[in-house]
Every structure is written in structure tokens, then in C-alpha cells.
Design a protein around this motif. Structure first.
Motif, PDB file in Angstrom:
ATOM      1  N   LYS A   1       0.792  -1.083   0.075  1.00 27.94           N
ATOM      2  CA  LYS A   1      -0.015  -0.004  -0.131  1.00 27.94           C
ATOM      3  C   LYS A   1       0.893   1.240   0.025  1.00 27.94           C
ATOM      4  O   LYS A   1       0.582   2.340  -0.458  1.00 27.94           O
ATOM      5  N   LYS A   2       1.958   1.137   0.576  1.00 29.69           N
ATOM      6  CA  LYS A   2       2.894   2.209   0.699  1.00 29.69           C
ATOM      7  C   LYS A   2       4.453   1.559   0.474  1.00 29.69           C
ATOM      8  O   LYS A   2       4.758   0.776   1.417  1.00 29.69           O
ATOM      9  N   ASP A   3       5.221   2.284  -0.057  1.00 31.96           N
ATOM     10  CA  ASP A   3       6.709   1.402  -0.410  1.00 31.96           C
ATOM     11  C   ASP A   3       7.592   2.272   0.479  1.00 31.96           C
ATOM     12  O   ASP A   3       8.515   1.163   0.944  1.00 31.96           O
ATOM     13  N   LEU A   4       7.410   3.397   0.808  1.00 28.47           N
ATOM     14  CA  LEU A   4       8.697   4.005   1.693  1.00 28.47           C
ATOM     15  C   LEU A   4       8.204   4.901   2.667  1.00 28.47           C
ATOM     16  O   LEU A   4       7.208   5.735   2.386  1.00 28.47           O
ATOM     17  N   GLU A   5       8.441   4.793   3.745  1.00 32.38           N
ATOM     18  CA  GLU A   5       8.493   6.003   5.035  1.00 32.38           C
ATOM     19  C   GLU A   5       9.851   6.363   5.508  1.00 32.38           C
ATOM     20  O   GLU A   5      10.556   5.425   5.636  1.00 32.38           O
ATOM     21  N   ILE A   6      10.216   7.376   5.551  1.00 36.16           N
ATOM     22  CA  ILE A   6      11.733   8.087   6.004  1.00 36.16           C
ATOM     23  C   ILE A   6      11.353   9.003   7.108  1.00 36.16           C
ATOM     24  O   ILE A   6      10.413   9.624   7.342  1.00 36.16           O
ATOM     25  N   GLY A   7      12.377   8.798   8.119  1.00 40.71           N
ATOM     26  CA  GLY A   7      12.341   9.592   9.448  1.00 40.71           C
ATOM     27  C   GLY A   7      12.835  11.154   9.176  1.00 40.71           C
ATOM     28  O   GLY A   7      13.170  11.305   7.868  1.00 40.71           O
ATOM     29  N   ASP A   8      12.499  12.016  10.109  1.00 40.37           N
ATOM     30  CA  ASP A   8      12.819  13.277   9.815  1.00 40.37           C
ATOM     31  C   ASP A   8      14.057  13.677   9.518  1.00 40.37           C
ATOM     32  O   ASP A   8      14.578  14.615   8.845  1.00 40.37           O
ATOM     33  N   LYS A   9      15.074  12.966  10.243  1.00 43.22           N
ATOM     34  CA  LYS A   9      16.457  13.203   9.950  1.00 43.22           C
ATOM     35  C   LYS A   9      17.175  12.563   8.724  1.00 43.22           C
ATOM     36  O   LYS A   9      18.366  12.452   8.582  1.00 43.22           O
ATOM     37  N   VAL A  10      16.407  12.078   7.873  1.00 39.87           N
ATOM     38  CA  VAL A  10      16.851  11.088   6.690  1.00 39.87           C
ATOM     39  C   VAL A  10      16.620  11.789   5.618  1.00 39.87           C
ATOM     40  O   VAL A  10      15.412  12.238   5.290  1.00 39.87           O
ATOM     41  N   SER A  11      17.653  12.117   4.763  1.00 42.94           N
ATOM     42  CA  SER A  11      17.598  12.824   3.472  1.00 42.94           C
ATOM     43  C   SER A  11      16.748  11.762   2.355  1.00 42.94           C
ATOM     44  O   SER A  11      17.117  10.602   2.365  1.00 42.94           O
TER      45      SER A  11
END
Length: 552
Positions: free
Chosen positions: A533-543
Motif C-alpha cells: 500500500k505504501k513503499d517507503l517511509e523515512i524519518g525526519d533526519k533522513v534525506s
């Protein structure tokens, strides 16, 4: 009988000559030397042994000593029930159990004596092993009989490990309970020892006499061969050990073949085999069902282990089944002398807490490297199918009722000689039908796991993969069919991570999450991201540049 035993020895040697055939891509190891014995056979009956299970005999030890004095040979234990005290092996002697032979070790603890030895890689005082040898050459324990270690008279038992009926039967049979009434001890001496921190560790100036008040707490291993050369353990069943079962220590040229080790699932510290600071060997065709780790590689603990500086190296482990155990194949956590050049393949784990288990902790030091594992099949794994953990907390791998399952926060510390390292490890061709966690990779901020590959794996699990404080990690053609899919792949503070050809549960809520300010160069390639349903989620400190996804 003499000719049969001689033929058996020749066949064993012939088999050993072919033992170095390894899967493609694996470097050759040194040839493992195997013992040879004079065909002379001494029966324990000649020395007055009575096979009634009641008459405690010294005949087995007398026959071992007589054979050694004569230049070596075979000590024959015929079919029957033989009660004995502890045994000391001698050079050039093969202790051979005929089919149907049952050697029952004495339950009278005063038959054993305290010695200075090593326990979990640290200088300690323990009761001498039931079968013991030190500084020997050309020694064997063979046959198709059984050794019973009377371990139930030594081991503590936790109430949580038994049913209500089993617990009542145990308590009603004698022994004492701790203050909380949740652990049974066979005697007051055993209970007293449990209340003393590091009770068995040998401090400067202490003698074995200082440990007499807690003798019952200092459980003996079933078999210890310390500083020995050219060892053969073949065919026998070792059951009901008080502590570790088979423990070659600082030894070399070790062959363990077609051996069974059986201990209660609740038996604490009843590892099947612990290869500690040993060199050159093969373990094959064995069956293990125990209360602690199954196949275990060790090399000493913390400062003492590093000072010893003897790795376990050049071993083949193959064609072996492990049923109940904390871990099927395990390296650590006492690995301060290091481990290297270990080849493990054709292994089956059924019902173990963990499948492939690599564990260490700050303070251990040591380097574990050049480990090659393939063709591993697992079923009904309670916790992780595959785990690398440099933040091992020495806890039961299965979270018990009332315990927290929340992972600890790992804060960086300076590098020092006590920083452990795991690197250059390859795992291929793995299946797992049922686990709580598919894969856990957890290094340290100051020393990430490094250069680990998992290829051609199919794992069915409750949770997916977590990769924490690691670098140069590669997963190729790996299927993770997890029930919890938020996310399937969790990456924290890791870099140079490649997921290539990943398959996962269709309709997964989230395929991958990347977090942590040290995350860098995470790739997902040759993978159908549209099934999630969603391929990627990144944290606040991740470019966003940290993650590369090549969509199909």
C-alpha cells in the motif's frame, strides 16, 4: 568383538578422509586428524562390574586405567545398566558402549570433587565433569549406548517452565524453594549458591575448599576434554546432563559424529555442544534436543577470553538436527577470543527458540568472521529465525509473561578492546516455516555489524526484518511473508544496505521504513513495490537521497 571394533575404526577413518568435501565456493580447511587405537579390548565385567543399576562400580575407571597402562585399547561396556561415579579418560583409550548399554552416573554429589576450571570462559570452580580428560591425546567415546547424567539432582527449575501438575510433583519430591517460591532447588546448598553473585568465579587467593558450602550449585558438565588432541565422539546418546553436555575446551582435531544429546526443555545451561577455543574439527549427523543452545561456538569471555586469545576455528558442522534449544546454531555470547572459518550446512531446526543466533555484548571484544552457512531449514521457531545481536542482554530469548518486549535504546560508547566485531558472514538457502521475527540485525553505534549477506531465503513470520546499526548488508532473493507489515523492512542508523529481489506479503501496509541520522545509501532493487500500500517511509533526519528504489 576385536575385529568388529577395529573395522569400525577403519570405517570411521575412511569417512573422515572424505569429510573435507565442501559446498562450492568454500575454501578448503586443514585435514582433521582422527584417533587410532590398539585392537585390544578390556570388558568392564573383568573388573567386577554388575549390571543391575544398583551396585555402584569402579570397574569402568579400573578398565580405563588398565587399558592406558597397557599402551591403549578399547574399554568395552556391554549391554546392561551400570551405575558409576565420575570417569577420567586416558590417552589412547576408546570408551565403547555396546548397543543397549546404559551408564548411569551417580546421584550422590559427594562422589564428585571440585576442581579449578573454566565456566563460560572465566576461571571458575566447578564439580569435575562426569566424563573428564585433560592434556590427553588420541581419545574416544564411541558406541551405541547411553550415558545418563542424573542432571535432575543438580539443576534448578523455574516454576514458569512447568505445568501446575509437574511443579507440584517436583516440589512434593523434596528440595527447597527460593523466597519468591518461583524456583525449585535440589538442596539448600544449591539455593545458597544462587544468592551469591558470580558464585562460581575463582577470585585471587581462593581454593576449592572455599566453595564447599555451595558445592551443589556448581553443577558439573557431562563431558569435558580440556587441552586434548585428536578426539572422537561417535554414536552415543548423552542425556540428562547437569549443565553443558559436550564441552571440548582448548582442544584440536575433534570429530563428533552421529551423537544424540537429550536434555529437558526446562534444563538451564544444558547446551548440547560447546566448542570453546578449539581448532580443526567436524560435527556431523547429530541430533540435539536440549534446554539451552544446541550447536554453540565459544572462545572465552571478556578480559580473560581476550587474554587467552584462542579462537574457535576451522570447523565443519553439517547434517544435524536440533529440536528444542535456545538457538539451533549459535556463536557467542562468550566469543572474546574470536571465531573464524566455520562452515555450517544441511541443518534442520524444529521448535528452537531461535534458528541462527549470533550474540555478543560490549566488554566481550573478539572478532567473529568468515562464517559460511547454507541449506538450513527451520520450523516453528519461537523468536527470531536469524539474529545478529551485539547488544545481547543475557536474557531468555523468549519474552516471558510480565517482561518488557520494548527494544533498548543504544547509546554510543568509545571503541576499546572490549568492542565485539561480527563481519564477513554469508547465509544462503534458508527456509523457515513459522517464527516471531524473520531477521534481526543489531550492531552497536561504535561498531556496526559489517558485511553480512542473506541470499535465497523464504521466511514465514509474524514480524519482518529489523536492521539496526549495520553496514554493508545484502539481502538477495529473500521472501519475508510476515503477518505484521508496518513495515516489512525496518532500517535504523544503517548504511550501504541493499535489498535485491525481495518478496513479501501482498497488500503490506508499508514495505520499508528508514530512520536515524546515520542512515545512508539504502537500496531497494528488483522488487515489486506495487504490491504494498505504501513503499517507503523515512524519518525526519533522513534525506530523500539516502534511499534509492528501483521500481518494477
Amino acid at each position: 568383538m576385536k575385529n568388529a571394533l577395529l573395522l569400525a575404526g577403519l570405517l570411521a577413518a575412511a569417512t573422515q578422509a572424505q569429510a573435507q568435501a565442501l559446498p562450492a565456493g568454500m575454501a578448503a580447511l586443514p585435514r582433521v586428524k582422527t584417533p587410532q587405537f590398539r585392537p585390544d579390548t578390556l570388558s568392564i565385567v573383568k573388573y567386577g562390574a554388575v549390571a543391575d543399576g544398583l551396585t555402584k562400580t569402579t570397574a569402568i575407571q579400573q578398565a580405563i586405567d588398565a587399558a592406558a597402562k597397557a599402551g591403549g585399547g578399547v574399554v568395552l561396556v556391554p549391554r546392561g545398566h551400570w551405575l558409576t561415579g565420575p570417569l577420567e579418560m586416558r590417552s589412547n583409550v576408546n570408551l565403547h558402549l555396546a548397543p543397549g548399554a546404559l551408564v548411569q552416573f551417580s546421584a550422590v554429589h559427594s562422589d564428585y570433587h571440585l576442581i579449578k576450571t573454566s565456566w563460560e570462559g572465566v576461571a571458575a570452580v566447578r564439580n569435575q565433569a562426569l566424563i573428564y580428560g585433560q592434556g590427553l591425546e588420541n581419545v574416544a567415546v564411541t558406541g551405541r549406548g547411553t550415558f545418563d547424567g542424573a542432571g535432575n539432582t543438580w539443576r534448578a527449575v523455574k516454576k514458569s517452565k512447568l505445568t501446575e501438575t509437574q511443579w507440584k510433583r517436583l516440589v512434593d519430591g523434596g528440595g527447597v524453594l527460593n523466597e519468591k517460591k518461583d524456583t525449585w532447588y535440589p538442596s539448600a546448598s544449591a539455593l545458597k549458591g544462587s544468592t551469591i553473585p558470580e558464585a562460581f568465579y575463582l577470585k585471587p587467593g581462593q581454593t576449592t575448599a572455599d566453595f564447599e558450602p555451595i558445592r551443589d550449585f556448581l553443577r558439573p558438565d557431562m563431558l569435558v576434554l580440556d587441552g586434548c588432541k585428536t578426539i572422537l565422539l561417535e554414536g552415543c546418546t548423552f542425556q540428562n546432563s547437569p549443565a553443558w553436555s559436550l564441552h571440548p575446551l582448548l582442544s584440536q582435531d575433534i570429530t563428533v559424529r552421529n551423537v544424540s544429546v537429550l536434555n529437558p526443555e526446562y534444563g538451564q545451561n544444558t547446551d548440547a555442544i560447546d566448542l570453546e577455543s578449539c581448532k580443526n574439527g567436524i560435527v556431523e549427523g547429530c541430533t540435539f534436543d536440549v534446554g539451552d543452545d544446541g550447536i554453540c561456538i565459544k572462545s572465552g569471555r571478556d578480559e580473560q577470553g581476550r587474554k587467552r586469545g584462542v579462537p574457535t576455528e576451522n570447523f565443519i558442522i553439517r547434517d544435524t538436527k536440533v529440536f528444542h534449544a535456545h538457538g539451533g546454531f549459535v556463536i557467542g555470547s562468550e566469543m572474546s577470543g574470536g571465531a573464524r572459518n566455520i562452515y555450517a550446512y544441511n541443518l534442520t531446526f524444529m521448535g528452537t527458540d531461535i534458528g541462527l543466533r549470533f550474540k555478543a555484548a560490549r566488554g566481550r571484544g573478539g572478532v567473529v568472521e568468515n562464517i559460511f552457512i547454507n541449506n538450513v531449514d527451520m520450523k516453528d521457531i519461537v523468536a527470531q529465525a536469524i539474529v545478529f545481536d551485539l547488544y545481547y542482554m543475557a536474557k531468555d530469548p523468549v519474552v516471558l509473561v510480565g517482561e518488557s518486549a520494548v527494544p533498548p535504546v543504544i547509546k554510543p560508547e568509545p571503541l576499546n578492546e572490549g568492542t565485539p566485531q561480527f563481519r564477513h558472514i554469508s547465509i544462503k538457502d534458508v527456509t523457515c516455516n513459522g517464527a516471531d521475527v524473520a531477521v534481526l540485525l543489531r550492531g552497536l553505534p561504535e561498531m556496526p555489524l559489517n558485511d553480512i549477506s542473506i541470499e535465497n531465503a523464504v521466511i514465514q513470520s509474524q514480524k519482518g526484518l529489523s536492521c539496526i546499526e549495520a553496514e554493508n548488508i545484502r539481502l538477495k532473493n529473500v521472501t519475508i511473508l510476515s503477518k505484521e507489515t508496518t513495515p516489512v523492512l525496518e532500517v535504523q542508523n544503517s548504511k550501504n544496505i541493499t535489498f535485491d529481489g525481495i518478496k513479501y506479503t501482498p497488500g503490506a501496509a508499508l514495505l520499508m521504513r528508514v530512520s536515524g541520522d546515520r542512515a545512508k545509501d539504502v537500496k531497494l532493487v528488483n522488487t515489486d513495490t506495487k504490491a504494498a500500500k505504501k513503499d517507503l517511509e523515512i524519518g525526519d533526519k533522513v534525506s530523500k537521497k539516502t534511499v534509492t528504489i528501483s521500481k518494477r
